[in-house]
Design an enzyme around this catalytic site. Structure first.
Site, PDB file in Angstrom:
ATOM      1  N   SER A  90      56.311  21.387  24.976  1.00 35.70           N
ATOM      2  CA  SER A  90      57.046  20.989  23.620  1.00 35.70           C
ATOM      3  C   SER A  90      57.690  19.758  23.562  1.00 35.70           C
ATOM      4  O   SER A  90      56.824  18.947  23.631  1.00 35.70           O
ATOM      5  CB  SER A  90      58.215  22.263  23.801  1.00 35.70           C
ATOM      6  OG  SER A  90      58.885  22.230  22.492  1.00 35.70           O
ATOM      7  N   GLU A 148      48.659  22.129  20.822  1.00 35.43           N
ATOM      8  CA  GLU A 148      49.511  23.279  20.552  1.00 35.43           C
ATOM      9  C   GLU A 148      50.556  23.024  19.395  1.00 35.43           C
ATOM     10  O   GLU A 148      51.217  21.834  19.650  1.00 35.43           O
ATOM     11  CB  GLU A 148      50.064  23.892  21.720  1.00 35.43           C
ATOM     12  CG  GLU A 148      51.105  23.143  22.834  1.00 35.43           C
ATOM     13  CD  GLU A 148      52.300  23.466  22.081  1.00 35.43           C
ATOM     14  OE1 GLU A 148      52.678  24.690  21.824  1.00 35.43           O
ATOM     15  OE2 GLU A 148      53.510  22.719  22.221  1.00 35.43           O
ATOM     16  N   HIS A 167      53.770  27.268  23.173  1.00 37.76           N
ATOM     17  CA  HIS A 167      54.644  28.282  22.824  1.00 37.76           C
ATOM     18  C   HIS A 167      54.190  29.647  22.612  1.00 37.76           C
ATOM     19  O   HIS A 167      53.918  30.197  21.594  1.00 37.76           O
ATOM     20  CB  HIS A 167      55.255  27.742  21.584  1.00 37.76           C
ATOM     21  CG  HIS A 167      56.093  26.496  21.565  1.00 37.76           C
ATOM     22  ND1 HIS A 167      55.446  25.158  21.565  1.00 37.76           N
ATOM     23  CD2 HIS A 167      57.447  26.143  21.698  1.00 37.76           C
ATOM     24  CE1 HIS A 167      56.297  24.413  21.676  1.00 37.76           C
ATOM     25  NE2 HIS A 167      57.549  24.834  21.624  1.00 37.76           N
TER      26      HIS A 167
END
Length: 302
Positions: A109, A207, A273
């Site tokens: 992230s 992602e 995620h």
């Protein structure tokens, strides 16, 4: 690339939170999971600190990161969760010190910015993988997510195929290169900085979470116009965690964007995620093939 040492039972590892304070109970639950793996887990001094002064926050986050790297007793560093702000501390890090003290650094992230910054500035393999509070808590974690940590102890190579994820091929082919990438927003934000992703000759992982299809299309276009896709050897798309209607639009974006690509493109890998969330080492050699779809990754430790 410098590979950190494998973990052994009894090794000390640190939990830090360079992107923001975690939920305390979730962190304690995740810490127990690491302890069940046989690790001696310590928590960074400032993990739970909340400050209104952003400059003070940056210094505390930087302090925990650099203290964990410089402490010879610590063999691995695992981030608690994502958040925001890691780009701000990237320019403050002593990368020479990290290069002299190589160890496992693990997260995703917003941590994407640090994964790429540390890798480019210290030549250290870093790890895109599930985080302690957000992924190992009692509500979220799966056995498959926990299994991502096993190669840190065994040093084995990693094979991801349709036994782990229901993979879809967008463009067929075979590609060899170093593994690179992470969160799409952070990859885009880092363009033009010293810490932008090293995509040249890479198998590029991408992602994201809960971004509408038009935003994903915009960011992919930004990467394309910046030359990121000019020299990649393959692209692996993760689970983007959007609602069903938006997911249909997102699939069309991918199909249109990568139509006619000269490199293989595969979607729906479970990294980032999602649950399960499989960890991968960045900077090591990898091979992507599509008949059947499979990603084989060298060990990230030695």
């Amino acid at each position: 690339m410098i590979k950190p040492l494998t973990l052994r039972e009894g090794d000390r590892v640190a939990i830090i939170a360079p992107a923001g304070p975690p939920d305390k109970e979730h962190l304690i639950q995740g810490k127990r999971v690491l302890e069940k793996m046989g690790l001696d887990v310590v928590i960074g001094q400032h993990v739970f600190d909340v400050e209104e002064d952003l400059a003070a926050v940056d210094q505390k986050r930087l302090s925990d990161l650099q203290e964990a790297f410089s402490d010879p007793a610590i063999r691995g560093i695992f981030c608690a969760n994502g958040g925001f702000g890691t780009a701000k501390i990237a320019a403050m890090i002593d990368y020479g010190m990290i290069q002299s003290n190589p160890k496992i650094f693990w997260g995703y992230s917003d941590i994407t910015y640090l994964l790429n910054a540390i890798q480019k500035s210290s030549d250290l393999v870093t790890f895109h993988g599930p985080m302690v509070a957000s992924d190992l808590n009692d509500e979220q974690r799966t056995k498959e997510t926990e299994s991502s940590f096993t190669p840190l102890f065994t040093g084995e190579s990693i094979t991801y195929d349709s036994h782990k994820s229901p993979l879809n091929v967008i463009t067929h082919g075979t590609g060899d290169g170093h593994l690179a990438g992470g969160n799409l927003t952070l990859l885009t934000n880092s363009l033009g900085t010293p810490y932008e992703v090293d995509a040249n000759g890479s198998i590029l992982l991408i992602e994201e979470v809960a971004e509408p299809a038009f935003r994903v299309d915009l960011m992919l276009t930004h990467l394309q116009q910046a030359g990121v896709f000019d020299e990649v050897q393959g692209v692996v798309l993760g689970n983007f965690q959007v609602e069903p209607d938006e997911n249909l639009r997102l699939r069309k974006v991918f199909q249109n964007f990568f139509a006619g690509a000269s490199f293989p493109v595969v979607e729906n890998f479970y990294f980032g995620h999602c649950q399960p969330n499989y960890g991968v080492p960045l900077g090591v050699k990898a091979k992507l093939s599509t008949s059947p779809p499979q990603l084989v990754i060298d060990s990230g430790v030695m």
